[in-house]
Design a protein around this motif. Structure first.
Motif, PDB file in Angstrom:
ATOM      1  N   LEU A  68       6.989  86.406  41.702  1.00  0.00           N
ATOM      2  CA  LEU A  68       8.369  85.956  41.550  1.00  0.00           C
ATOM      3  C   LEU A  68       9.036  85.999  42.917  1.00  0.00           C
ATOM      4  O   LEU A  68       9.014  87.031  43.593  1.00  0.00           O
ATOM      5  CB  LEU A  68       9.107  86.858  40.555  1.00  0.00           C
ATOM      6  N   CYS A  69       9.586  84.878  43.359  1.00  0.00           N
ATOM      7  CA  CYS A  69      10.168  84.815  44.704  1.00  0.00           C
ATOM      8  C   CYS A  69      11.587  84.270  44.691  1.00  0.00           C
ATOM      9  O   CYS A  69      12.146  83.972  45.747  1.00  0.00           O
ATOM     10  CB  CYS A  69       9.274  84.010  45.641  1.00  0.00           C
ATOM     11  N   GLY A  70      12.183  84.136  43.511  1.00  0.00           N
ATOM     12  CA  GLY A  70      13.566  83.686  43.455  1.00  0.00           C
ATOM     13  C   GLY A  70      13.918  83.128  42.098  1.00  0.00           C
ATOM     14  O   GLY A  70      13.092  83.050  41.191  1.00  0.00           O
ATOM     15  N   VAL A  71      15.185  82.734  42.002  1.00  0.00           N
ATOM     16  CA  VAL A  71      15.728  82.152  40.783  1.00  0.00           C
ATOM     17  C   VAL A  71      16.597  80.969  41.169  1.00  0.00           C
ATOM     18  O   VAL A  71      17.342  81.024  42.150  1.00  0.00           O
ATOM     19  CB  VAL A  71      16.574  83.182  40.005  1.00  0.00           C
ATOM     20  N   LYS A  72      16.489  79.888  40.411  1.00  0.00           N
ATOM     21  CA  LYS A  72      17.360  78.731  40.568  1.00  0.00           C
ATOM     22  C   LYS A  72      18.165  78.617  39.288  1.00  0.00           C
ATOM     23  O   LYS A  72      17.622  78.777  38.195  1.00  0.00           O
ATOM     24  CB  LYS A  72      16.532  77.468  40.789  1.00  0.00           C
ATOM     25  N   VAL A  83      15.766  78.883  36.202  1.00  0.00           N
ATOM     26  CA  VAL A  83      14.386  78.580  36.573  1.00  0.00           C
ATOM     27  C   VAL A  83      13.849  79.720  37.425  1.00  0.00           C
ATOM     28  O   VAL A  83      14.420  80.042  38.472  1.00  0.00           O
ATOM     29  CB  VAL A  83      14.296  77.251  37.356  1.00  0.00           C
ATOM     30  N   PHE A  84      12.757  80.326  36.987  1.00  0.00           N
ATOM     31  CA  PHE A  84      12.111  81.397  37.727  1.00  0.00           C
ATOM     32  C   PHE A  84      11.163  80.765  38.746  1.00  0.00           C
ATOM     33  O   PHE A  84      10.314  79.944  38.385  1.00  0.00           O
ATOM     34  CB  PHE A  84      11.350  82.327  36.779  1.00  0.00           C
ATOM     35  N   GLU A 134      18.125  83.602  45.550  1.00  0.00           N
ATOM     36  CA  GLU A 134      18.789  82.797  44.527  1.00  0.00           C
ATOM     37  C   GLU A 134      19.247  81.458  45.079  1.00  0.00           C
ATOM     38  O   GLU A 134      19.756  81.358  46.189  1.00  0.00           O
ATOM     39  CB  GLU A 134      20.002  83.563  43.997  1.00  0.00           C
ATOM     40  N   PHE A 135      19.060  80.440  44.253  1.00  0.00           N
ATOM     41  CA  PHE A 135      19.518  79.075  44.503  1.00  0.00           C
ATOM     42  C   PHE A 135      20.442  78.770  43.338  1.00  0.00           C
ATOM     43  O   PHE A 135      20.012  78.734  42.191  1.00  0.00           O
ATOM     44  CB  PHE A 135      18.294  78.165  44.502  1.00  0.00           C
ATOM     45  N   LEU A 148      22.952  79.498  48.456  1.00  0.00           N
ATOM     46  CA  LEU A 148      21.705  80.234  48.615  1.00  0.00           C
ATOM     47  C   LEU A 148      22.059  81.669  48.914  1.00  0.00           C
ATOM     48  O   LEU A 148      22.854  81.941  49.813  1.00  0.00           O
ATOM     49  CB  LEU A 148      20.857  79.648  49.749  1.00  0.00           C
ATOM     50  N   LYS A 149      21.480  82.593  48.176  1.00  0.00           N
ATOM     51  CA  LYS A 149      21.787  84.020  48.341  1.00  0.00           C
ATOM     52  C   LYS A 149      20.512  84.814  48.458  1.00  0.00           C
ATOM     53  O   LYS A 149      19.519  84.520  47.862  1.00  0.00           O
ATOM     54  CB  LYS A 149      22.599  84.530  47.156  1.00  0.00           C
TER      55      LYS A 149
END
Length: 149
Positions: A68-72, A83-84, A134-135, A148-149
């Motif tokens: 897991l490298c972020g969330v949109k 979106v994972f 995060e996007f 973008l965070k």
């Protein structure tokens, strides 16, 4: 204040080897262009199982240890779409295409030469920059703002 909302869940995965990214030339009108493969999380399915299943369905590859490298996220009617974002360089099998689009290995340095989906640059930035998680799309009237965070 209501503390719950309707949420639609999805996954995307950056499958890579060295400096090559596996991209899908997506044919659906709602997000057309070169992008990363992904799809919906089914009811009662784990998020990790969903990304593994979607990668098999859309690329023919069996992926291992997706990280897991972020969330949109973006607003949808009566809720949000979440979106994972995953990435992995561990996989086996032969690449195949699906009804979603043709699959292509593309060198990172050559990405600019392809008709990428509109938010591809921001998506890759979140997925490859360890300082980002995060996007988020924010809607302000008829305009969309990306954070973008």
């Amino acid at each position: 204040m209501k503390r719950t909302e309707c949420v639609e869940l999805g996954t995307i995965c950056l499958i890579y080897k060295n400096d090559m990214f596996l991209l899908q030339d997506r044919v659906k009108e709602d997000w057309r262009g070169f992008t990363l493969p992904g799809g919906h999380v089914e009811p009662n399915e784990s998020i990790v199982d969903a990304v593994i299943r979607e990668m098999k369905e859309e690329t023919g590859l069996t992926v291992f240890n997706p990280k897991l490298c972020g969330v949109k996220q973006f607003p949808i009617q009566d809720g949000r779409y979440l979106v994972f974002l995953f990435k992995t360089n561990e996989f086996e099998g032969e690449v195949v295409s699906s009804a979603e689009g043709q699959m292509h290995w593309v060198a990172r340095k050559d990405l600019h030469a392809y008709p990428l989906v509109d938010d591809f640059d921001e998506l890759i930035e979140v997925m490859t920059n360890d300082a980002l998680n995060e996007f988020q799309y924010i809607r302000n009237g008829n305009e969309w703002k990306v954070l973008l965070k």
